[in-house]
Write a protein that holds these residues in place. Sequence first.
Motif, short mmCIF file in Angstrom:
data_model
loop_
_atom_site.label_atom_id
_atom_site.label_comp_id
_atom_site.label_asym_id
_atom_site.label_seq_id
_atom_site.Cartn_x
_atom_site.Cartn_y
_atom_site.Cartn_z
N THR A 62 13.49 2.01 30.49
CA THR A 62 12.79 3.25 30.14
C THR A 62 13.78 4.41 30.09
O THR A 62 13.76 5.23 29.16
N ILE A 63 14.64 4.48 31.10
CA ILE A 63 15.66 5.54 31.12
C ILE A 63 16.57 5.43 29.90
O ILE A 63 16.87 6.44 29.24
N GLU A 64 16.99 4.21 29.58
CA GLU A 64 17.89 4.00 28.44
C GLU A 64 17.23 4.44 27.13
O GLU A 64 17.84 5.14 26.32
N ARG A 65 16.00 4.04 26.92
CA ARG A 65 15.31 4.39 25.67
C ARG A 65 15.11 5.90 25.55
O ARG A 65 15.22 6.46 24.45
N ASP A 118 9.44 -1.72 16.59
CA ASP A 118 10.06 -2.24 15.37
C ASP A 118 11.47 -1.72 15.12
O ASP A 118 12.27 -2.38 14.44
N ALA A 119 11.80 -0.54 15.67
CA ALA A 119 13.12 0.03 15.42
C ALA A 119 14.01 0.02 16.67
O ALA A 119 15.18 -0.35 16.60
N TRP A 120 13.45 0.42 17.81
CA TRP A 120 14.27 0.49 19.01
C TRP A 120 14.59 -0.88 19.59
O TRP A 120 15.75 -1.18 19.92
N VAL A 121 13.59 -1.73 19.72
CA VAL A 121 13.80 -3.02 20.39
C VAL A 121 14.90 -3.84 19.71
O VAL A 121 15.80 -4.35 20.39
N PRO A 122 14.90 -4.00 18.39
CA PRO A 122 15.99 -4.77 17.77
C PRO A 122 17.37 -4.16 18.01
O PRO A 122 18.35 -4.89 18.24
N VAL A 123 17.46 -2.83 17.95
CA VAL A 123 18.74 -2.16 18.20
C VAL A 123 19.21 -2.41 19.62
O VAL A 123 20.38 -2.71 19.88
N ARG A 124 18.29 -2.29 20.56
CA ARG A 124 18.65 -2.47 21.97
C ARG A 124 19.04 -3.92 22.26
O ARG A 124 20.03 -4.18 22.96
N LEU A 125 18.29 -4.87 21.73
CA LEU A 125 18.62 -6.27 21.96
C LEU A 125 19.99 -6.61 21.36
O LEU A 125 20.78 -7.35 21.97
N ALA A 126 20.27 -6.06 20.19
CA ALA A 126 21.58 -6.31 19.57
C ALA A 126 22.70 -5.74 20.42
O ALA A 126 23.76 -6.37 20.60
N ALA A 127 22.48 -4.54 20.97
CA ALA A 127 23.50 -3.92 21.81
C ALA A 127 23.75 -4.74 23.07
O ALA A 127 24.86 -4.74 23.61
N LEU A 128 22.72 -5.44 23.52
CA LEU A 128 22.85 -6.27 24.72
C LEU A 128 23.36 -7.67 24.40
O LEU A 128 23.56 -8.49 25.30
N GLY A 129 23.55 -7.96 23.10
CA GLY A 129 24.04 -9.27 22.70
C GLY A 129 23.00 -10.36 22.80
O GLY A 129 23.33 -11.54 22.91
N PHE A 161 12.95 7.94 20.14
CA PHE A 161 12.19 6.87 20.78
C PHE A 161 11.68 7.26 22.17
O PHE A 161 11.05 6.45 22.85
N ALA A 162 11.97 8.47 22.59
CA ALA A 162 11.58 8.91 23.94
C ALA A 162 10.06 9.01 24.05
O ALA A 162 9.36 9.31 23.08
N LEU A 163 9.57 8.76 25.25
CA LEU A 163 8.13 8.89 25.52
C LEU A 163 7.97 9.45 26.92
O LEU A 163 8.37 8.83 27.91
#
Length: 407
Positions: free
Chosen positions: A138-141, A168-179, A147-149
Amino acid sequence: MGIQAQAVIGALYGDEGKGLMVDRLAAATPGAVVVRSNGGAQAGHTVVDPAGRRHVFHHIGSGSFAGTATHFSRFFVAHPMLLLGELADLSQLGVRPEISSDPRAPVTTPFDVIINQALELARGTARHGSCGLGFGETIERNLRPEFALSTKDLFRPDLHARLVSIRDAWVPVRLAALGMTALPVELAAALADDTTIARFEADCAAYLDRVTLWPDRRLCERGAVIFEAAQGLGLDQDCGAFPHVTRSNTGLANMLAIAAEAGITALDATYATRCYTTRHGAGPLKGEVAALPGITVVDPTNAPNEWQGCLRLAPLDLGTLREAITRDLTLDRGGITVKAGLAVTCLDQAEDGFAVTDDGEAIRLDPAKAASDIAERVGLLLWAESWGPRRGDVRLYADAAAAKVAE
């Protein structure tokens, strides 16, 4: 005339008895409001009131049995999916707390939980010690404005669109950043299911039915302030052993920032520690042992679980305790007067001759005198000690007028 507040801070790795101390202070402070100054629903602060009612507080302030209101500060991460269950549990105990929140308080979504759990599972034996509730994610997003809420955003007419964008936009970016290229089947199904958003929107609507927006700067209008910290100084994001930390400041830092906004001029900070050390989750623990001689550990709250494993044990190391508190008290206070004292808990679990350590030396203590001995060796006044899990088991010695101002 200045405005004074009280605070309870965990001195080490959490589970020090903060809930017990907040409950005791609340009972002695009619009309108080308990302010959650950091953390989120991953907190687990156990309170047993004089009538025997027991609750592990996650969202709600631990003074609720004593009649306090609860306030979520701008540093508290709200979790609408879990709040309603806790309120239902409290209702069965005859408690219906008044709740307010600063509009800026971040909000956890189901997608933060999904990412958090997937990442921690992928770490295998190298887990960081997360509770799996999405706090850090949550802090990261929320570092990304698009994407903040936050709590005020739950009123947005385009809330649904914001949640779809996060998925649809944040989750793929975050997962990619985490490998991470794939999710476990159950988590992937929850991510793809449109009812995940629908259920969350319903939770948010119910959340807003119970929580009143109230800015931190007007805190003192709600009553005498008792700050309740979560986790402990050893897990602070700036001072703990990375990566085994929480994504928040667990001591005075947030409290001082809130106090400055609210016009609070003085703060009495009680640092809580057990008479031994525990750590639930991964990370360094000085002097860790499988069992503690002279200590009969009783802890029904911290049961073994798949995220944090079993509760870990060590003798209380006074050097570690002293260093953590001293470091916290060196923060810039912005003109706010801070007085500090120590609370020692779980003394009923100690037997004659149990040991603490200091600079590698084992020091045998008499339980009857242990709290005052520990406080003296740490360099603080003894403000409280507890000899059991109930409010009546806590002995308060704190006298703000006589308390020593921290240097």
